[in-house]
Design a protein around this motif. Sequence first.
Motif, PDB file in Angstrom:
ATOM      1  N   ALA A 138      -6.959  -1.301  -5.807  1.00 38.46           N
ATOM      2  CA  ALA A 138      -6.758  -0.778  -5.063  1.00 38.46           C
ATOM      3  C   ALA A 138      -6.741   0.593  -5.150  1.00 38.46           C
ATOM      4  O   ALA A 138      -5.425   1.415  -5.698  1.00 38.46           O
ATOM      5  N   ILE A 139      -7.569   1.989  -4.432  1.00 43.08           N
ATOM      6  CA  ILE A 139      -7.288   3.294  -4.423  1.00 43.08           C
ATOM      7  C   ILE A 139      -6.369   3.003  -2.630  1.00 43.08           C
ATOM      8  O   ILE A 139      -7.277   2.873  -1.878  1.00 43.08           O
ATOM      9  N   VAL A 140      -5.313   3.863  -2.600  1.00 46.62           N
ATOM     10  CA  VAL A 140      -4.435   3.725  -1.568  1.00 46.62           C
ATOM     11  C   VAL A 140      -4.137   5.256  -1.549  1.00 46.62           C
ATOM     12  O   VAL A 140      -3.500   5.856  -2.549  1.00 46.62           O
ATOM     13  N   GLU A 141      -4.651   5.875  -0.466  1.00 46.79           N
ATOM     14  CA  GLU A 141      -3.849   7.263   0.209  1.00 46.79           C
ATOM     15  C   GLU A 141      -2.642   6.957   0.473  1.00 46.79           C
ATOM     16  O   GLU A 141      -2.310   5.831   1.651  1.00 46.79           O
ATOM     17  N   VAL A 142      -1.963   7.969   0.639  1.00 49.56           N
ATOM     18  CA  VAL A 142      -0.789   8.396   1.580  1.00 49.56           C
ATOM     19  C   VAL A 142       0.225   9.511   2.510  1.00 49.56           C
ATOM     20  O   VAL A 142      -0.037  10.110   0.876  1.00 49.56           O
ATOM     21  N   THR A 143       0.571   9.230   3.001  1.00 46.79           N
ATOM     22  CA  THR A 143       1.019  10.889   3.250  1.00 46.79           C
ATOM     23  C   THR A 143       1.841  10.186   3.993  1.00 46.79           C
ATOM     24  O   THR A 143       2.446   9.219   5.124  1.00 46.79           O
ATOM     25  N   ARG A 144       2.854  11.054   5.441  1.00 40.20           N
ATOM     26  CA  ARG A 144       3.756  10.870   5.521  1.00 40.20           C
ATOM     27  C   ARG A 144       3.331  10.367   6.907  1.00 40.20           C
ATOM     28  O   ARG A 144       2.071  10.676   7.187  1.00 40.20           O
ATOM     29  N   GLY A 145       4.036   9.741   7.786  1.00 38.42           N
ATOM     30  CA  GLY A 145       3.234   8.387   8.376  1.00 38.42           C
ATOM     31  C   GLY A 145       4.560   7.385   9.324  1.00 38.42           C
ATOM     32  O   GLY A 145       5.470   7.538   9.415  1.00 38.42           O
ATOM     33  N   ASP A 152       9.532  10.226  -0.465  1.00 37.10           N
ATOM     34  CA  ASP A 152       8.685   8.674   0.446  1.00 37.10           C
ATOM     35  C   ASP A 152       7.265   8.158  -0.582  1.00 37.10           C
ATOM     36  O   ASP A 152       7.478   6.584  -0.649  1.00 37.10           O
ATOM     37  N   VAL A 153       6.932   8.704  -1.621  1.00 39.78           N
ATOM     38  CA  VAL A 153       6.322   8.334  -2.701  1.00 39.78           C
ATOM     39  C   VAL A 153       7.278   7.720  -3.448  1.00 39.78           C
ATOM     40  O   VAL A 153       6.687   6.660  -3.414  1.00 39.78           O
ATOM     41  N   ALA A 154       8.246   7.931  -3.501  1.00 35.78           N
ATOM     42  CA  ALA A 154       9.118   6.794  -4.549  1.00 35.78           C
ATOM     43  C   ALA A 154       8.950   5.925  -4.371  1.00 35.78           C
ATOM     44  O   ALA A 154       8.832   4.825  -4.260  1.00 35.78           O
ATOM     45  N   LEU A 155       9.311   5.624  -2.935  1.00 36.23           N
ATOM     46  CA  LEU A 155       9.188   4.285  -1.491  1.00 36.23           C
ATOM     47  C   LEU A 155       8.326   3.481  -1.680  1.00 36.23           C
ATOM     48  O   LEU A 155       8.872   2.785  -1.603  1.00 36.23           O
ATOM     49  N   PHE A 156       7.985   4.209  -1.435  1.00 35.00           N
ATOM     50  CA  PHE A 156       6.078   3.682  -1.442  1.00 35.00           C
ATOM     51  C   PHE A 156       5.091   3.014  -2.922  1.00 35.00           C
ATOM     52  O   PHE A 156       5.619   1.699  -2.695  1.00 35.00           O
ATOM     53  N   LEU A 157       5.878   3.816  -4.290  1.00 33.78           N
ATOM     54  CA  LEU A 157       5.249   3.704  -5.262  1.00 33.78           C
ATOM     55  C   LEU A 157       6.237   2.575  -5.053  1.00 33.78           C
ATOM     56  O   LEU A 157       6.097   1.146  -6.074  1.00 33.78           O
ATOM     57  N   ALA A 158       7.690   2.343  -5.498  1.00 31.25           N
ATOM     58  CA  ALA A 158       8.345   0.888  -6.115  1.00 31.25           C
ATOM     59  C   ALA A 158       8.014  -0.610  -4.918  1.00 31.25           C
ATOM     60  O   ALA A 158       8.157  -1.195  -5.112  1.00 31.25           O
ATOM     61  N   GLU A 159       7.511   0.113  -3.602  1.00 28.06           N
ATOM     62  CA  GLU A 159       6.810  -0.986  -2.754  1.00 28.06           C
ATOM     63  C   GLU A 159       6.134  -1.386  -3.414  1.00 28.06           C
ATOM     64  O   GLU A 159       5.441  -3.006  -3.241  1.00 28.06           O
ATOM     65  N   VAL A 204       5.445   6.396   6.088  1.00 31.22           N
ATOM     66  CA  VAL A 204       4.570   7.177   5.427  1.00 31.22           C
ATOM     67  C   VAL A 204       3.093   6.054   6.389  1.00 31.22           C
ATOM     68  O   VAL A 204       3.515   5.291   7.215  1.00 31.22           O
ATOM     69  N   THR A 205       1.885   6.637   6.276  1.00 29.59           N
ATOM     70  CA  THR A 205       0.549   6.360   6.279  1.00 29.59           C
ATOM     71  C   THR A 205      -0.338   5.727   5.492  1.00 29.59           C
ATOM     72  O   THR A 205       0.003   6.938   4.835  1.00 29.59           O
ATOM     73  N   ARG A 237      -2.991   8.008  -4.037  1.00 27.22           N
ATOM     74  CA  ARG A 237      -2.930   9.359  -4.184  1.00 27.22           C
ATOM     75  C   ARG A 237      -2.384   9.715  -2.960  1.00 27.22           C
ATOM     76  O   ARG A 237      -2.480   9.695  -2.112  1.00 27.22           O
ATOM     77  N   PRO A 238      -1.230  10.502  -2.969  1.00 24.72           N
ATOM     78  CA  PRO A 238      -0.520  10.855  -1.709  1.00 24.72           C
ATOM     79  C   PRO A 238      -0.970  12.227  -1.498  1.00 24.72           C
ATOM     80  O   PRO A 238      -1.797  12.849  -2.465  1.00 24.72           O
ATOM     81  N   GLY A 239      -0.779  13.030  -0.464  1.00 19.64           N
ATOM     82  CA  GLY A 239      -1.644  13.988   0.104  1.00 19.64           C
ATOM     83  C   GLY A 239      -0.059  14.936  -0.556  1.00 19.64           C
ATOM     84  O   GLY A 239       0.283  15.228  -1.402  1.00 19.64           O
ATOM     85  N   ARG A 240       0.217  16.174   0.057  1.00 24.65           N
ATOM     86  CA  ARG A 240       0.044  17.684  -0.809  1.00 24.65           C
ATOM     87  C   ARG A 240       1.811  16.929  -0.524  1.00 24.65           C
ATOM     88  O   ARG A 240       2.798  16.752   0.012  1.00 24.65           O
TER      89      ARG A 240
END
Length: 219
Positions: free
Chosen positions: A192-199, A175-182, A160-161, A147-150
């Motif tokens: 797991a449900i994972v939330e992610v924003t800039r961080g 950064d969402v794309a980078l996070f998904l790749a990881e 990210v956080t 679940r990314p933020g806006r």
Amino acid sequence: MIGAAGGVGSRLCRILTERGDEAVGVFRRAEQAEIVSGAGAAGHQFDLVDGSDDDLEEILEGCDAVVFTAGAHGTGEDQTTLIDGKGLEKALRAAQEAKVYRVVVVSAMPEAARGRETTPSFEHYMRTKKRGDIIATTSGLDWVVVRPGRLTNDDGNGRVTAGLAVEYGEIPRDDVALFLAEVVRTPELSRAIVEVTRGPETVQEAVGTVVELLNQELP
Ligand SMILES: NC(=O)c1ccc[n+]([C@@H]2O[C@H](COP(=O)([O-])OP(=O)(O)OC[C@H]3O[C@@H](n4cnc5c(N)ncnc54)[C@H](OP(=O)(O)O)[C@@H]3O)[C@@H](O)[C@H]2O)c1
């Protein structure tokens, strides 16, 4: 990847292919073929609304993981139901039939419109995303809901956080794309449900943080 010509999807195709993975990109419209091939992925035109389960299964066969990042992007409640809702269900069924058990689903943070006046179609979008989470999390697959933020089109900085619950905020699509790749290449992060924003953390550190949270033992 489903939604491969989109803002997040096309970035993710590029990241995966640049690191040496073979990406398969599902897109809807013929004119999007170039976006997907330009990002280095093997493209397949397929419409989540009209396409058959069998055709999607055939596209997904042999993949290690499916990332679902398609969306109706504000084109109306019916489209949201058909794409973010039933389209996701179709993708999960096809993944199961194709024996691709790892699925990463891009959802949305429930706080998305907190403090703002919303529209009925936005409320419908949020309800549909939540239903999608329910379907993914009860699928029996090796799922991760992200679940990314806006989302913004700002340049990403790879930081990210992420957590099982984080404060609401923005995050660049980069950064969402980078996070998904990881996430895709971290099997320890599962169910797991994972939330992610800039961080402040690199995506590797952030995924590691979530894995640690999942494995924490009682004191
Ligand atoms: N915007 C936000 O702030 C926000 C926040 C959290 C989560 N999200 C979610 O993040 C995800 C990715 O966002 P994004 O900005 O990358 O979205 P995007 O740029 O709109 O990409 C979505 C892609 O899905 C494709 N698609 C739509 N219907 C399809 C269908 N029937 N068959 C096959 N492909 C179809 C779209 O193709 P077309 O161009 O043909 O429609 C588009 O390429 C979405 O699920 C969104 O709901 C968004």
